[in-house]
Design an enzyme around this catalytic site. Structure first.
Site, PDB file in Angstrom:
ATOM      1  N   HIS A  74     -10.793  -6.390  -4.438  1.00  7.70           N
ATOM      2  CA  HIS A  74     -12.005  -6.953  -5.039  1.00  7.70           C
ATOM      3  C   HIS A  74     -12.258  -8.351  -4.464  1.00  7.70           C
ATOM      4  O   HIS A  74     -11.344  -9.003  -3.961  1.00  7.70           O
ATOM      5  CB  HIS A  74     -11.858  -7.016  -6.556  1.00  7.70           C
ATOM      6  CG  HIS A  74     -11.699  -5.666  -7.200  1.00  7.70           C
ATOM      7  ND1 HIS A  74     -12.684  -5.069  -7.937  1.00  7.70           N
ATOM      8  CD2 HIS A  74     -10.654  -4.785  -7.194  1.00  7.70           C
ATOM      9  CE1 HIS A  74     -12.271  -3.884  -8.372  1.00  7.70           C
ATOM     10  NE2 HIS A  74     -11.038  -3.690  -7.927  1.00  7.70           N
ATOM     11  N   SER A  88       0.327  -1.748   1.480  1.00  4.90           N
ATOM     12  CA  SER A  88      -0.616  -2.685   2.064  1.00  4.90           C
ATOM     13  C   SER A  88      -0.320  -4.131   1.711  1.00  4.90           C
ATOM     14  O   SER A  88       0.508  -4.431   0.867  1.00  4.90           O
ATOM     15  CB  SER A  88      -2.010  -2.317   1.575  1.00  4.90           C
ATOM     16  OG  SER A  88      -1.951  -1.891   0.234  1.00  4.90           O
ATOM     17  N   ASP A 105      -3.935  -6.267  -7.322  1.00  8.23           N
ATOM     18  CA  ASP A 105      -2.624  -6.298  -7.977  1.00  8.23           C
ATOM     19  C   ASP A 105      -1.572  -6.503  -6.883  1.00  8.23           C
ATOM     20  O   ASP A 105      -1.809  -6.194  -5.716  1.00  8.23           O
ATOM     21  CB  ASP A 105      -2.327  -4.964  -8.661  1.00  8.23           C
ATOM     22  CG  ASP A 105      -3.109  -4.766  -9.952  1.00  8.23           C
ATOM     23  OD1 ASP A 105      -4.046  -5.550 -10.209  1.00  8.23           O
ATOM     24  OD2 ASP A 105      -2.796  -3.822 -10.682  1.00  8.23           O
TER      25      ASP A 105
END
Length: 258
Positions: free
Chosen positions: A143, A226, A87
């Site tokens: 991911h 991040s 995201d």
């Protein structure tokens, strides 16, 4: 120039080992559990998609690295699709120049410095880069964006400057200085995925178990703010339109693999 120097000095004074340890200790303390509800409210986090009940988290760190319900992030299943690994907001997209550099917020980044490998950097001449910024509100697990084999994985850097817009504008080549992990991956194409640590907290925790991974499988997670950088070789992908400044969810298609 003075503003930039003052910013760098403030970050360096608050970015030492002691401050990092203090922040980690606070967020993993039982006391920080009291911060979860206000944190979720301030950042307007959708608690309905979280796998666990909000009252089940023992501390703020556990909440921050929360898992989501299996149906919360559908993975685009088109055969040649490359999906967002996280995201966040796609803060920058562009072309890597012939000398293997690219520009972010008026800062010139050298791919060799970023990945720590001149041979690898050379593969990305005239290629494509994507930078995804994760704010505190975002789901912070990473991911794999396509079916891949992990060819190599290593860490670089020591300190971590802020990786938001202010940090990118006022920092000094921070993507290349920050603590980061470099994942060399190949599947239908070769590419590199680089999670970059944020100010004060350098924790990037890998969770994958096999070097052979599927699109959408979890790579690992960040502990607090991040950025993820993706590097692609020339003519290997066609990006979706209007990606820059787009808010994206993990699993959404961001490119077509050529």
């Amino acid at each position: 120039m003075l503003k930039k120097k003052m910013f760098q000095l403030c970050v360096e004074l608050t970015n030492g080992n002691m401050s990092s340890k203090a922040l980690k200790k606070l967020t993993k303390s039982n006391l920080s559990r009291l911060m979860i509800q206000p944190f979720a409210k301030v950042y307007d986090i959708n608690t309905e998609e979280i796998l666990d009940e909000i009252d089940d988290f023992k501390n703020l760190n556990e909440f921050f690295i929360r898992k989501l319900r299996p149906d919360a992030r559908p993975i685009n299943q088109e055969e040649d699709s490359l999906v967002s690994p996280t995201d966040g907001v796609i803060s920058e997209v562009g072309t890597i120049s012939e000398d293997s550099t690219f520009i972010v917020k008026n800062q010139v980044y050298n791919v060799q410095t970023l990945v720590g490998d001149s041979e690898l950097a050379g593969k990305y001449k005239d290629g494509t880069y994507i930078i995804i910024y994760l704010s505190p509100k975002n789901y912070h697990r990473i991911h794999f964006p396509m079916n891949s084999q992990v060819k190599d994985a290593y860490s670089l850097g020591k300190y971590s400057y802020p990786v938001n817009n202010l940090g990118l504008e006022l920092g000094d080549n921070i993507l290349s200085y920050n603590y980061r992990q470099v994942y060399r991956l190949n599947g239908k194409i070769n590419y590199t995925l680089i999670p970059v640590g944020a100010q004060n907290v350098n924790s990037i925790i890998p969770t994958y178990e096999s070097i052979y991974v599927k699109k959408g499988e979890e790579l690992g997670y960040f502990e607090f703010g991040s950025t993820v950088v993706l590097l692609f070789e020339k003519d290997n992908v066609i990006l979706e339109e209007n990606l820059e400044n787009k808010e994206i969810k993990m699993g959404e298609k961001i490119a077509t693999i050529l």
